[in-house]
Design an enzyme around this catalytic site. Structure first.
Site, PDB file in Angstrom:
ATOM      1  N   GLY A  10      -0.475  13.763  -4.065  1.00 33.17           N
ATOM      2  CA  GLY A  10      -0.413  12.683  -5.052  1.00 33.17           C
ATOM      3  C   GLY A  10      -1.541  11.674  -4.888  1.00 33.17           C
ATOM      4  N   ASP A  31       4.200  19.318  -0.676  1.00 32.28           N
ATOM      5  CA  ASP A  31       4.243  18.695  -2.007  1.00 32.28           C
ATOM      6  C   ASP A  31       4.696  19.769  -2.986  1.00 32.28           C
ATOM      7  N   SER A 124       7.717  -0.523  -1.374  1.00 34.79           N
ATOM      8  CA  SER A 124       7.033  -1.162  -2.502  1.00 34.79           C
ATOM      9  C   SER A 124       7.365  -2.640  -2.529  1.00 34.79           C
ATOM     10  N   TYR A 148      14.765   2.901  -9.482  1.00 36.15           N
ATOM     11  CA  TYR A 148      13.612   3.203  -8.627  1.00 36.15           C
ATOM     12  C   TYR A 148      13.531   2.200  -7.464  1.00 36.15           C
ATOM     13  N   LYS A 152      14.061   2.514  -3.064  1.00 38.32           N
ATOM     14  CA  LYS A 152      13.216   1.976  -1.975  1.00 38.32           C
ATOM     15  C   LYS A 152      14.047   1.083  -1.045  1.00 38.32           C
ATOM     16  N   TYR A 176       3.781  -1.612  -0.530  1.00 35.37           N
ATOM     17  CA  TYR A 176       2.513  -1.693  -1.256  1.00 35.37           C
ATOM     18  C   TYR A 176       2.634  -2.694  -2.391  1.00 35.37           C
ATOM     19  N   ASN A 178      -0.171  -3.594  -5.639  1.00 33.09           N
ATOM     20  CA  ASN A 178      -0.549  -2.776  -6.805  1.00 33.09           C
ATOM     21  C   ASN A 178      -1.770  -1.901  -6.502  1.00 33.09           C
ATOM     22  N   LEU A 199      -1.348  -1.024 -15.448  1.00 32.03           N
ATOM     23  CA  LEU A 199      -2.472  -1.673 -16.131  1.00 32.03           C
ATOM     24  C   LEU A 199      -3.809  -0.941 -15.944  1.00 32.03           C
ATOM     25  N   ARG A 291       6.791  -7.657 -21.345  1.00 32.54           N
ATOM     26  CA  ARG A 291       7.505  -6.406 -21.028  1.00 32.54           C
ATOM     27  C   ARG A 291       8.772  -6.790 -20.255  1.00 32.54           C
ATOM     28  N   PRO A 292       9.947  -6.317 -20.707  1.00 38.03           N
ATOM     29  CA  PRO A 292      11.178  -6.700 -20.005  1.00 38.03           C
ATOM     30  C   PRO A 292      11.096  -6.335 -18.524  1.00 38.03           C
ATOM     31  N   ASP A 294       9.299  -7.821 -16.204  1.00 36.90           N
ATOM     32  CA  ASP A 294       8.080  -8.266 -15.512  1.00 36.90           C
ATOM     33  C   ASP A 294       8.243  -9.676 -14.952  1.00 36.90           C
TER      34      ASP A 294
HETATM   35  P1  NAD Z   1       2.385  10.273  -6.858  1.00 40.89           P
HETATM   36  O1  NAD Z   1       3.416  10.667  -7.850  1.00 40.89           O
HETATM   37  O2  NAD Z   1       0.954  10.427  -7.222  1.00 40.89           O
HETATM   38  O3  NAD Z   1       2.650  11.049  -5.477  1.00 40.89           O
HETATM   39  C1  NAD Z   1       3.938  11.453  -5.068  1.00 40.89           C
HETATM   40  C2  NAD Z   1       3.849  12.929  -4.714  1.00 40.89           C
HETATM   41  O4  NAD Z   1       5.129  13.383  -4.270  1.00 40.89           O
HETATM   42  C3  NAD Z   1       3.442  13.817  -5.905  1.00 40.89           C
HETATM   43  O5  NAD Z   1       2.347  14.622  -5.529  1.00 40.89           O
HETATM   44  C4  NAD Z   1       4.690  14.663  -6.187  1.00 40.89           C
HETATM   45  O6  NAD Z   1       4.351  15.958  -6.649  1.00 40.89           O
HETATM   46  C5  NAD Z   1       5.354  14.676  -4.820  1.00 40.89           C
HETATM   47  N1  NAD Z   1       6.817  14.875  -4.831  1.00 40.89           N
HETATM   48  C6  NAD Z   1       7.749  14.182  -5.539  1.00 40.89           C
HETATM   49  N2  NAD Z   1       8.979  14.640  -5.250  1.00 40.89           N
HETATM   50  C7  NAD Z   1       8.832  15.636  -4.339  1.00 40.89           C
HETATM   51  C8  NAD Z   1       9.735  16.495  -3.645  1.00 40.89           C
HETATM   52  N3  NAD Z   1      11.046  16.445  -3.846  1.00 40.89           N
HETATM   53  N4  NAD Z   1       9.225  17.408  -2.780  1.00 40.89           N
HETATM   54  C9  NAD Z   1       7.895  17.494  -2.567  1.00 40.89           C
HETATM   55  N5  NAD Z   1       6.998  16.694  -3.188  1.00 40.89           N
HETATM   56  C10 NAD Z   1       7.459  15.790  -4.059  1.00 40.89           C
HETATM   57  O7  NAD Z   1       2.676   8.754  -6.458  1.00 40.89           O
HETATM   58  P2  NAD Z   1       1.794   7.730  -5.600  1.00 40.89           P
HETATM   59  O8  NAD Z   1       1.320   6.676  -6.525  1.00 40.89           O
HETATM   60  O9  NAD Z   1       0.836   8.450  -4.750  1.00 40.89           O
HETATM   61  O10 NAD Z   1       2.953   7.085  -4.716  1.00 40.89           O
HETATM   62  C11 NAD Z   1       3.271   7.571  -3.431  1.00 40.89           C
HETATM   63  C12 NAD Z   1       4.466   6.798  -2.902  1.00 40.89           C
HETATM   64  O11 NAD Z   1       4.161   5.406  -2.901  1.00 40.89           O
HETATM   65  C13 NAD Z   1       5.736   6.957  -3.745  1.00 40.89           C
HETATM   66  O12 NAD Z   1       6.843   7.021  -2.868  1.00 40.89           O
HETATM   67  C14 NAD Z   1       5.781   5.685  -4.556  1.00 40.89           C
HETATM   68  O13 NAD Z   1       7.102   5.326  -4.903  1.00 40.89           O
HETATM   69  C15 NAD Z   1       5.182   4.681  -3.580  1.00 40.89           C
HETATM   70  N6  NAD Z   1       4.571   3.522  -4.254  1.00 40.89           N
HETATM   71  C16 NAD Z   1       3.628   3.725  -5.232  1.00 40.89           C
HETATM   72  C17 NAD Z   1       3.084   2.623  -5.888  1.00 40.89           C
HETATM   73  C18 NAD Z   1       2.066   2.813  -6.986  1.00 40.89           C
HETATM   74  O14 NAD Z   1       1.877   1.896  -7.788  1.00 40.89           O
HETATM   75  N7  NAD Z   1       1.368   3.942  -7.062  1.00 40.89           N
HETATM   76  C19 NAD Z   1       3.491   1.315  -5.551  1.00 40.89           C
HETATM   77  C20 NAD Z   1       4.432   1.155  -4.546  1.00 40.89           C
HETATM   78  C21 NAD Z   1       4.969   2.264  -3.890  1.00 40.89           C
HETATM   79  N1  UFG Z   2       0.344  -4.902 -18.106  1.00 42.25           N
HETATM   80  C1  UFG Z   2      -0.148  -5.121 -19.373  1.00 42.25           C
HETATM   81  N2  UFG Z   2      -0.390  -4.038 -20.165  1.00 42.25           N
HETATM   82  C2  UFG Z   2      -0.166  -2.760 -19.749  1.00 42.25           C
HETATM   83  C3  UFG Z   2       0.321  -2.545 -18.447  1.00 42.25           C
HETATM   84  C4  UFG Z   2       0.582  -3.639 -17.652  1.00 42.25           C
HETATM   85  O1  UFG Z   2      -0.353  -6.260 -19.786  1.00 42.25           O
HETATM   86  O2  UFG Z   2      -0.394  -1.823 -20.530  1.00 42.25           O
HETATM   87  C5  UFG Z   2       0.558  -6.066 -17.224  1.00 42.25           C
HETATM   88  C6  UFG Z   2       1.993  -6.225 -16.733  1.00 42.25           C
HETATM   89  O3  UFG Z   2       2.731  -6.987 -17.656  1.00 42.25           O
HETATM   90  C7  UFG Z   2       1.770  -6.926 -15.388  1.00 42.25           C
HETATM   91  C8  UFG Z   2       0.439  -6.365 -14.900  1.00 42.25           C
HETATM   92  O4  UFG Z   2      -0.214  -5.852 -16.061  1.00 42.25           O
HETATM   93  O5  UFG Z   2       1.616  -8.307 -15.588  1.00 42.25           O
HETATM   94  C9  UFG Z   2       0.587  -5.240 -13.888  1.00 42.25           C
HETATM   95  O6  UFG Z   2       1.447  -4.240 -14.421  1.00 42.25           O
HETATM   96  P1  UFG Z   2       1.630  -2.809 -13.728  1.00 42.25           P
HETATM   97  O7  UFG Z   2       2.581  -2.036 -14.577  1.00 42.25           O
HETATM   98  O8  UFG Z   2       0.296  -2.224 -13.454  1.00 42.25           O
HETATM   99  O9  UFG Z   2       2.264  -3.165 -12.321  1.00 42.25           O
HETATM  100  P2  UFG Z   2       3.648  -3.881 -11.968  1.00 42.25           P
HETATM  101  O10 UFG Z   2       3.325  -4.959 -10.993  1.00 42.25           O
HETATM  102  O11 UFG Z   2       4.391  -4.273 -13.158  1.00 42.25           O
HETATM  103  O12 UFG Z   2       4.451  -2.689 -11.293  1.00 42.25           O
HETATM  104  C10 UFG Z   2       3.977  -2.071 -10.100  1.00 42.25           C
HETATM  105  C11 UFG Z   2       4.492  -0.633 -10.007  1.00 42.25           C
HETATM  106  C12 UFG Z   2       5.993  -0.618  -9.881  1.00 42.25           C
HETATM  107  C13 UFG Z   2       6.430  -1.476  -8.736  1.00 42.25           C
HETATM  108  C14 UFG Z   2       5.851  -2.881  -8.915  1.00 42.25           C
HETATM  109  C15 UFG Z   2       6.163  -3.775  -7.752  1.00 42.25           C
HETATM  110  O13 UFG Z   2       4.119   0.097 -11.158  1.00 42.25           O
HETATM  111  O14 UFG Z   2       6.424   0.696  -9.614  1.00 42.25           O
HETATM  112  O15 UFG Z   2       4.416  -2.803  -9.008  1.00 42.25           O
HETATM  113  O16 UFG Z   2       5.571  -3.280  -6.592  1.00 42.25           O
HETATM  114  F1  UFG Z   2       7.776  -1.542  -8.737  1.00 42.25           F
END
Ligand code: NAD
Ligand code: UFG
Length: 338
Positions: A10, A31, A124, A148, A152, A176, A178, A199, A291-292, A294
């Protein structure tokens, strides 16, 4: 060290595999490719000129996981695998609880069976809930507003309980903020399926002409320009945070949480402006309703990771925008573009 990386194909996992290989670790990926493409791991290997082991298996498949632990003398696990779309989790909560929580339980049971006690988990900033004042420290109250986020939160609790039963264990919860950006090679990056929720991928797809216009969700928040403020962190900084957390886990025991963020807040309009300046691309936008769900502002207090993990983010918003664009412009259709 032999490190099992769940979800390693991922977005964040693939960037972390690069840093692990570059730091001399052996990498084993499991994966199921439910949200990723095998090209990401081919490119990880061509960037690093090192090989990794890849198992296209589901974490829910106990026997497959067992086989992997039997084949490799794993020292530690970094657990990325899971579903991550907030909206989808509201529509299909059971699927989220099953895939995220059940798979973590199976992973922990298998680790326990093979005496593996070092785990780094992808949590997260969403666990801080709606009303927390930024900068957010790790000891802020925890809550979640959607399934979701609850996966976590529940997994954090499960891992805290588990750690209490194993005095030799070391479990690191990385919260994490963003994640954005891509590897500087432009060979790997974020590849959302369908319309992006986040975004930065939306901005890059508007800049490339794949989408018409960015909707800015509200300009009446109590922020400097009325748009939402977030702590964007370069995915390579995030990946390096995992290497530091892994190394630290061999000098500590127990279960501890760390914010991985920069500590800086950037508004939506600031990000759009930074992107236009960094890339020379135009990003047309329109202001729409909020967006609801946020929050106005969310950024980290990253001091604990700096003090205890010797980690801090070094890449600024300009580098994040440049690297996001480098990936998107070279691969307009993500991994479908060869
Ligand atoms: P991603 O979807 O790109 O990566 C997750 C990977 O897990 C994918 O490759 C998917 O194929 C694999 N996967 C899912 N379910 C599986 C299963 N049952 N068995 C084997 N593989 C499986 O997501 P990412 O952005 O790389 O995020 C990684 C982690 O970080 C996630 O747990 C996500 O919740 C967390 N996280 C992501 C963000 C973000 O904004 N990207 C923010 C906070 C936390
Ligand atoms: N936004 C826009 N337009 C878009 C997308 C986002 O204006 O098309 C704005 C949102 O309202 C927010 C900012 O951009 O103010 C960031 O939005 P993101 O969706 O990129 O990120 P969020 O902080 O809302 O959410 C992210 C992850 C969630 C996680 C959350 C808290 O996507 O999974 O951070 O860690 F839960």
């Amino acid at each position: 060290m032999k490190v099992l990386v769940t979800g390693g194909a991922g977005y964040i996992g693939s960037h972390t595999c690069i840093e692990l290989l570059d730091h001399g670790h052996e990498v084993i990926v499991i994966d199921n490719l439910s949200n990723s493409h095998p090209r990401s791991l081919e490119r990880v290997q061509s960037i690093t000129q090192k090989e990794l082991f890849f198992y296209e298996k589901d974490l829910l498949d106990k026997e497959a996981l067992n086989q992997i632990f039997q084949t490799h003398a794993i020292d530690a696990v970094i657990h990325f695998a899971g579903y991550k779309a907030v909206g989808e989790s509201v529509e299909q909560p059971l699927m989220y609880y099953q895939n995220n929580i059940q798979s973590t339980l199976i992973l922990c049971e298998t680790m326990q069976r093979y005496g593996v006690h070092h785990l780094v988990f992808s949590s997260s900033a969403t666990v801080y809930g709606m009303d927390t004042k930024s900068p957010i420290p790790e000891n802020a109250p925890l809550s979640a507003t959607n399934p979701y986020g609850r996966t976590k939160l529940f997994i954090e609790e499960i891992l805290r309980d588990w750690a209490l039963t194993l005095p030799e264990s070391s479990i690191t919860l990385l919260r994490y903020f963003n994640p954005v950006g891509a590897h500087s090679s432009g060979l790997i990056g974020e590849d959302p399926q369908g319309i992006p929720n986040n975004l930065m991928p939306y901005v890059t797809q508007v800049a490339s002409g794949r989408r018409e216009i960015l909707s800015v969700f509200g300009n009446d928040y109590d922020t400097l320009d009325g748009t939402g403020v977030r702590d964007y962190i370069h995915v390579v900084d995030l990946a390096l945070g995992h290497v530091k957390a892994l190394e630290h886990s061999f000098k500590s025991t127990g279960c501890d949480a760390y914010n991985l963020g920069t500590g800086n807040g950037t508004s939506v309009l600031e990000l759009v402006k930074a992107f236009e300046q960094a890339t020379g691309q135009n990003v047309p936008y329109q202001i729409t309703d909020r967006r609801p769900g946020d929050v106005a502002t969310c950024f980290a207090n990253p001091n604990k990771a700096k003090l205890e993990l010797s980690w801090e983010a070094t890449r600024d918003i300009v580098e994040m925008c440049k690297d996001s664009w480098n990936w998107q412009s070279k691969h307009p259709m993500g991994y479908q573009t060869s």
